[in-house]
Write an enzyme that holds these catalytic residues in place. Structure first.
Site, PDB file in Angstrom:
ATOM      1  N   ASP A 171      42.421  78.475  73.306  1.00  0.00           N
ATOM      2  CA  ASP A 171      43.238  79.640  72.934  1.00  0.00           C
ATOM      3  C   ASP A 171      42.666  80.285  71.677  1.00  0.00           C
ATOM      4  O   ASP A 171      42.655  79.685  70.597  1.00  0.00           O
ATOM      5  CB  ASP A 171      44.680  79.182  72.694  1.00  0.00           C
ATOM      6  CG  ASP A 171      45.661  80.336  72.594  1.00  0.00           C
ATOM      7  OD1 ASP A 171      45.248  81.436  72.173  1.00  0.00           O
ATOM      8  OD2 ASP A 171      46.842  80.138  72.931  1.00  0.00           O
ATOM      9  N   HIS A 202      44.192  81.815  76.064  1.00  0.00           N
ATOM     10  CA  HIS A 202      45.496  82.461  76.016  1.00  0.00           C
ATOM     11  C   HIS A 202      45.695  83.317  77.267  1.00  0.00           C
ATOM     12  O   HIS A 202      44.785  84.007  77.715  1.00  0.00           O
ATOM     13  CB  HIS A 202      45.552  83.347  74.764  1.00  0.00           C
ATOM     14  CG  HIS A 202      46.926  83.715  74.334  1.00  0.00           C
ATOM     15  ND1 HIS A 202      47.687  82.934  73.511  1.00  0.00           N
ATOM     16  CD2 HIS A 202      47.675  84.803  74.613  1.00  0.00           C
ATOM     17  CE1 HIS A 202      48.851  83.513  73.289  1.00  0.00           C
ATOM     18  NE2 HIS A 202      48.867  84.653  73.956  1.00  0.00           N
TER      19      HIS A 202
END
Length: 233
Positions: A171, A202
């Site tokens: 992420d 993400h």
């Protein structure tokens, strides 16, 4: 069947809209779908529809109503992505939690007979799902790639019901040090479960968008479905 309904704020200062998807027959429970920074867009509405197909009453409140009521943005359009980041910067998260609480209350009223209500959120909504677990009486809470949860660990004493967090290890909004802090703060909590997704970034569980990673999204969604089936029955 789906519809838009109006929900009054807890303090009586106004009202906001929520997308509602109804299952066929009596709902087994209710699930609040907390938006990303893109509003109640087609991807969030589709998630509601999918929960309704599984037998849940599902509601997605418009949490940006104080800023841009009804806004729907596309994460794959750069200008709209930047607009979403601007809205996130202006968003009052404490007020948002109160709106989620009002939505939980409305869901319980629609269910009747002491029906249970869970929440699931994505991105900003993942953070808000964690805050919902610490600040409301939600029966089960799930967060996907929540941002800034490490800054909320001081609230973990407020978690009274099960929490599930999905953490993509690549992420770019949540660095490895932050992920390690989340694990250090939550791994020993009896009500919290964290799942890591190696190599995922993400937005990997988006319904629509180039960020979606289908295999990991299906794995995470399956875990979420099992979690709700177990904790909202």
């Amino acid at each position: 069947m789906s519809e838009m309904i109006s929900i009054d704020t807890i303090d009586g200062s106004g009202s906001f809209q929520a997308y509602v998807a109804h299952p066929e027959g009596r709902p087994r429970a209710a699930i609040i779908v907390i938006q990303e920074i893109f509003g109640v867009n087609p991807g969030i509405r589709r998630k509601c529809d999918d929960w309704a197909a599984k037998g849940y009453l599902s509601l997605a409140p418009d949490l940006f109503w104080r800023l841009e009521p009804g806004i729907q943005l596309d994460p794959d359009v750069p200008e709209q992505f930047q607009q979403a980041l601007g809205l996130m910067g202006k968003f009052n998260q404490d007020a948002g939690i109160r709106d989620i609480e009002a939505t939980i209350r409305r869901a319980r009223a629609l269910l009747g007979d002491g029906g249970k209500v869970g929440v699931v959120g994505f991105c900003l909504g993942g953070r808000l799902a964690f805050m919902t677990a610490t600040r409301t009486d939600s029966d089960a809470s799930v967060g996907y790639y929540g941002v800034g949860i490490d800054n909320l660990l001081g609230e973990k004493h407020g978690i009274a019901h099960p929490v599930l967090l999905h953490i993509p290890q690549a992420d770019h909004f949540v660095d490895p040090e932050t992920q390690a802090a989340m694990h250090a703060g939550l791994d020993d909590h009896p009500k919290v479960t964290l799942f890591d997704y190696p190599g995922e970034d993400h937005g990997f569980a988006d319904t629509f968008s180039k960020r979606r990673s289908d295999e990991s999204a299906k794995l995470a969604d399956g875990r979420t479905a099992e979690f709700f089936a177990r904790n909202l029955s």
